[in-house]
Structure formats: C-alpha cells, structure tokens
Design a protein around this motif. Structure first.
Motif, PDB file in Angstrom:
ATOM      1  N   THR A 196       0.860  -1.178   0.000  1.00  0.00           N
ATOM      2  CA  THR A 196       0.000   0.000   0.000  1.00  0.00           C
ATOM      3  C   THR A 196       0.894   1.224   0.000  1.00  0.00           C
ATOM      4  N   THR A 197       0.538   2.211  -0.816  1.00  0.00           N
ATOM      5  CA  THR A 197       1.313   3.449  -0.854  1.00  0.00           C
ATOM      6  C   THR A 197       0.608   4.500  -0.017  1.00  0.00           C
ATOM      7  N   LEU A 198       1.365   5.089   0.904  1.00  0.00           N
ATOM      8  CA  LEU A 198       0.842   6.151   1.764  1.00  0.00           C
ATOM      9  C   LEU A 198       1.403   7.491   1.309  1.00  0.00           C
ATOM     10  N   TYR A 199       0.558   8.499   1.308  1.00  0.00           N
ATOM     11  CA  TYR A 199       0.986   9.877   1.074  1.00  0.00           C
ATOM     12  C   TYR A 199       1.417  10.442   2.422  1.00  0.00           C
ATOM     13  N   ILE A 200       2.587  11.059   2.457  1.00  0.00           N
ATOM     14  CA  ILE A 200       3.101  11.672   3.686  1.00  0.00           C
ATOM     15  C   ILE A 200       3.287  13.156   3.390  1.00  0.00           C
ATOM     16  N   GLU A 223      -0.810  -4.769   5.393  1.00  0.00           N
ATOM     17  CA  GLU A 223      -1.313  -5.085   6.731  1.00  0.00           C
ATOM     18  C   GLU A 223      -0.945  -4.014   7.751  1.00  0.00           C
ATOM     19  N   ASP A 224       0.105  -3.244   7.464  1.00  0.00           N
ATOM     20  CA  ASP A 224       0.576  -2.229   8.411  1.00  0.00           C
ATOM     21  C   ASP A 224       0.042  -0.833   8.117  1.00  0.00           C
ATOM     22  N   ALA A 225      -0.574  -0.658   6.942  1.00  0.00           N
ATOM     23  CA  ALA A 225      -0.948   0.686   6.484  1.00  0.00           C
ATOM     24  C   ALA A 225      -1.926   1.385   7.423  1.00  0.00           C
ATOM     25  N   VAL A 264      -0.832  11.883   7.013  1.00  0.00           N
ATOM     26  CA  VAL A 264      -0.622  10.533   6.499  1.00  0.00           C
ATOM     27  C   VAL A 264      -1.956   9.985   6.032  1.00  0.00           C
ATOM     28  N   ARG A 265      -2.018   9.604   4.764  1.00  0.00           N
ATOM     29  CA  ARG A 265      -3.245   9.008   4.231  1.00  0.00           C
ATOM     30  C   ARG A 265      -2.895   8.128   3.041  1.00  0.00           C
ATOM     31  N   LEU A 266      -3.888   7.380   2.600  1.00  0.00           N
ATOM     32  CA  LEU A 266      -3.679   6.548   1.424  1.00  0.00           C
ATOM     33  C   LEU A 266      -3.402   7.434   0.218  1.00  0.00           C
ATOM     34  N   ALA A 267      -2.403   7.050  -0.557  1.00  0.00           N
ATOM     35  CA  ALA A 267      -2.090   7.821  -1.768  1.00  0.00           C
ATOM     36  C   ALA A 267      -3.131   7.528  -2.831  1.00  0.00           C
TER      37      ALA A 267
END
Length: 102
Positions: A20-24, A71-73, A92-95
């Motif tokens: 999973t890609t997270l936007y930071i 699993e860690d997102a 921090v959110r889902l990209a």
C-alpha cells in the motif's frame, strides 16, 4: 536475475497485492528518506520511500510517498496522521492511484 512475474510465491518487494502506498505530507525539509523510513518502520514493513523534489531547483517539496506492507498501512495512518515529526504535523493518508487509463 530476472523477475518471474508469474510466480505465486513471490517475495519481491514490488508485490502490489501486499503493498500500500501512503501519502506523507507536511514533512520538514530537513528529513530525508532514511529518517522517514526509520520512523515508519517502527510500525511495520517499509518497502520504499520517495520524497518529492522540485525538478528545477532540486529542493524538497515537503511531501512524499511510503510503500508499506498493506497489513501495516492502517496502523501507520491512525498512529502517525496529525502527529508531530521533526517539529511539523504529519499528514498521512492513502495515496491516490497514479496509474492512467480510467
């Protein structure tokens, strides 16, 4: 070594199904990829970190993307969104998907 994309027992880091890609956002300009990686690795597996830079000046833009084990997102989002990191409040959110063709 060639990557076998047909393998079901893939342990390759680019395995999209488990990544999973997270936007930071709102990153301090002094942080680098390894600083971000260490912070997020406290909560799970970090597969890659990309901090965005201005193409013309090379300066950091203050945001980036972290690819993590799916699993860690959720834990990373709930534990790190709106928390302080290097004197800045992280976002921090889902990209959003970058893939073209709608």
């Amino acid at each position: 070594a060639a990557l076998n994309t047909n393998s079901n027992s893939s342990t390759v880091a680019d395995d999209d199904e488990n990544t999973t890609t997270l936007y930071i956002g709102n990153l301090a300009y002094k942080v680098n990829e390894s600083t971000v990686r260490q912070h997020f690795a406290k909560l799970g597996e970090v597969r890659s970190v990309r901090l965005m830079h201005d193409k013309r000046t090379g300066k950091k833009k203050g945001f980036g993307f972290v690819e993590v084990n799916s699993e860690d997102a959720d834990a990373m989002i709930s534990n790190y969104n709106d928390t302080e990191f290097h004197e800045r409040t992280l976002k921090v959110r889902l990209a959003k998907e970058r893939k073209g063709g709608e």
